[in-house]
Design an enzyme around this catalytic site. Structure first.
Site, PDB file in Angstrom:
ATOM      1  N   HIS A 154      -2.399   6.814  10.739  1.00  0.00           N
ATOM      2  CA  HIS A 154      -1.771   7.672   9.733  1.00  0.00           C
ATOM      3  C   HIS A 154      -2.568   8.959   9.617  1.00  0.00           C
ATOM      4  CE1 HIS A 154      -4.609   6.739   6.366  1.00  0.00           C
ATOM      5  NE2 HIS A 154      -4.600   5.497   6.808  1.00  0.00           N
ATOM      6  N   ASP A 165      -2.267  11.038   6.901  1.00  0.00           N
ATOM      7  CA  ASP A 165      -2.467  11.447   5.507  1.00  0.00           C
ATOM      8  C   ASP A 165      -3.796  10.931   4.955  1.00  0.00           C
ATOM      9  OD1 ASP A 165      -1.208   8.869   5.730  1.00  0.00           O
ATOM     10  OD2 ASP A 165      -0.609   8.921   3.633  1.00  0.00           O
ATOM     11  N   ASP A 198     -11.045   6.923   6.992  1.00  0.00           N
ATOM     12  CA  ASP A 198      -9.677   6.442   6.745  1.00  0.00           C
ATOM     13  C   ASP A 198      -8.690   7.588   6.895  1.00  0.00           C
ATOM     14  OD1 ASP A 198      -7.434   5.054   5.986  1.00  0.00           O
ATOM     15  OD2 ASP A 198      -7.993   4.861   3.892  1.00  0.00           O
ATOM     16  N   GLU A 243       1.155   6.751   5.020  1.00  0.00           N
ATOM     17  CA  GLU A 243       0.668   5.362   4.942  1.00  0.00           C
ATOM     18  C   GLU A 243       0.133   5.073   3.552  1.00  0.00           C
ATOM     19  OE1 GLU A 243      -1.965   1.928   4.937  1.00  0.00           O
ATOM     20  OE2 GLU A 243      -2.545   3.975   4.517  1.00  0.00           O
ATOM     21  N   GLU A 244      -0.554   6.067   2.971  1.00  0.00           N
ATOM     22  CA  GLU A 244      -1.201   5.857   1.681  1.00  0.00           C
ATOM     23  C   GLU A 244      -0.192   5.676   0.544  1.00  0.00           C
ATOM     24  OE1 GLU A 244      -4.188   5.140   1.538  1.00  0.00           O
ATOM     25  OE2 GLU A 244      -5.308   6.175   3.103  1.00  0.00           O
TER      26      GLU A 244
HETATM   27 ZN   LIG Z   1      -5.916   4.017   6.112  1.00  0.00          ZN
END
Ligand SMILES: [Zn+2]
Length: 426
Positions: free
Chosen positions: A90, A92, A121, A155-156
């Site tokens: 991802h 984002d 992340d 994704e978040e």
């Molecule tokens: Zn992640």
């Protein structure tokens, strides 16, 4: 030059790539800069011989002309027929928050660590998979099958404008993709097989408005909600603490069922900014609570919901005037890939080979995009594997270690050798 040397030789490239990605502030919400990061990835991967497609998740939850949900998918065909390995990251990142001592979008390199929001992340994981793939292609140009790399939105915030949208349109169809690795920051020697389930719901209690000086003429929805919380403390939380899963969930505390009360709101709305007067005296006629229940493979979602309804019904049985609604907001089934699945064994063998230790098999306490690949894409051969320390995700001064990324890239490269039929693969 062998594959490991080819990866080591790309150290500076890996650092620069990670820094470039961190310097694009793809904050979600609201979902900034998706187009920019997709174009950056397109240019990078087209330069390495990938065919690249940009897909806007038009009409998906969160997509708007102001904040369009752009995704990028790149595919590199091998020299002969074979299976496809897909790396999904991802693009984002979550809000910055307080407490930073470095520029969250500076990508500063210090003592072998790169700092910034999204470093672990998961822009570091995205960069790692790109370096692994490029080094692999340069070393084994005659590989069988195909490699895909995607950078996806949201994704978040649930992944509806990202992996879910792509999965609905066949991008993760098992006929075109056979193995998926999601380089989330689980650590370089861990294979993450899946995640627990999720149920979000809103509980609303209702009362009757009246003058605050004569509350006996009304009925206070906040007191009713207080009784709900008290009943949860008395019966639900102790029951959840007794449920244990056979899933290897980390950290230890998440091996039981959990429930978080995300918020409670009741009575008069928060006054507008700039209002300096006193509130008006009213009995609260409405209170609402958002709950976040995480459940285990061994639990059934219907049972999970029934437990909460039982709590409410017990309160209703003993409180005059108690009235409630319980509304579903969001749900995800638990997901766990079989340990014997080919992507699991390929990455596990690579960890033994490259790092010299036994892989740790884990399950994530929270969900990630595997849910969409599993449920919508119907592709079961999917894991999360990538560099970085999970605890640093969403924290101030988030960082990723350069050596961890290189080690992880070697593991990914070795797994590609196994899965894409390279002659000297072990
Ligand atoms: Zn992640």
């Amino acid at each position: 030059m062998d594959l490991n040397e080819a990866i080591e030789a790309r150290r500076e490239d890996l650092i620069a790539l990670t820094q470039d990605l961190i310097r694009m502030p793809t904050l979600n919400p609201p979902g900034r800069g998706y187009r920019e990061i997709c174009e950056y990835l397109r240019d990078r991967l087209a330069g390495s011989g990938f065919d690249v497609t940009l897909v806007r998740a038009e009409g998906a939850l969160g997509d708007s002309d102001r904040y369009p949900r752009w995704n990028v998918i790149a595919r590199r065909e091998g020299a002969r027929a074979g299976e496809c390995v897909h790396f999904n990251s991802h693009t984002d990142v979550v809000e910055v928050g307080h407490g930073w001592t470095v520029d969250p979008f500076g990508g500063e390199l210090r003592d072998g660590r790169i700092y910034g929001r999204g470093a672990c992340d998961m822009k570091g994981g995205l960069a790692t998979s790109i370096i692994a793939a490029e080094a692999f292609i340069a070393t084994y140009p005659d590989f069988a099958g195909a490699i895909e790399i995607s950078g996806t939105a949201d994704e978040e915030s649930g992944g509806f404008g990202g992996v879910a949208y792509l999965a609905e349109r066949g991008w993760f169809d098992p006929a075109r993709v056979q193995h998926v690795i999601i380089p989330e920051p689980l650590h370089k020697d861990r294979v993450c097989l899946g995640h627990r389930g999720v149920w979000w719901a809103e509980v609303e209690t209702r009362g009757r408005i009246a003058h605050g000086s004569m509350p006996f003429l009304g009925d206070c929805a906040i007191r009713h909600m207080g009784a709900v919380v008290a009943e949860m403390e008395a019966s639900l939380f102790p029951a959840l603490a007794l449920k244990r899963t056979a899933m290897p969930v980390i950290p230890e505390g998440a091996k039981q069922s959990t429930l978080n009360i995300n918020s409670i709101h009741g009575g008069a709305p928060v006054p507008e900014e700039g209002y300096t007067g006193l509130p008006a005296p009213c009995v609260a006629d409405r209170a609402s609570m958002i709950i976040d229940r995480r459940f285990l493979m061994e639990e059934d979602i219907a049972q999970v919901k029934a437990e909460m309804r039982d709590v409410l019904d017990r309160v209703a049985a003993r409180r005059d005037g108690f009235d409630y609604t319980l509304s579903d907001m969001f749900e995800v089934q638990p997901s766990m890939t079989d340990r014997a699945a080919p992507v699991v064994t390929a990455v596990s063998d690579a960890i033994r080979d490259i790092l010299g230790n036994e892989p740790d098999y884990v399950v994530s306490p929270g969900t990630y995009d595997q849910k969409h690949i599993d449920r919508i894409g119907r592709l079961k051969n999917c894991i999360a594997y990538g560099p970085g320390v999970l605890d640093l995700a969403h924290q101030p001064d988030e960082w990723i270690g350069v050596q961890d990324m290189l080690d992880s890239a070697k593991v990914m490269g070795q797994a590609l050798k196994t899965l894409l039929g390279c002659a000297d693969a072990k």
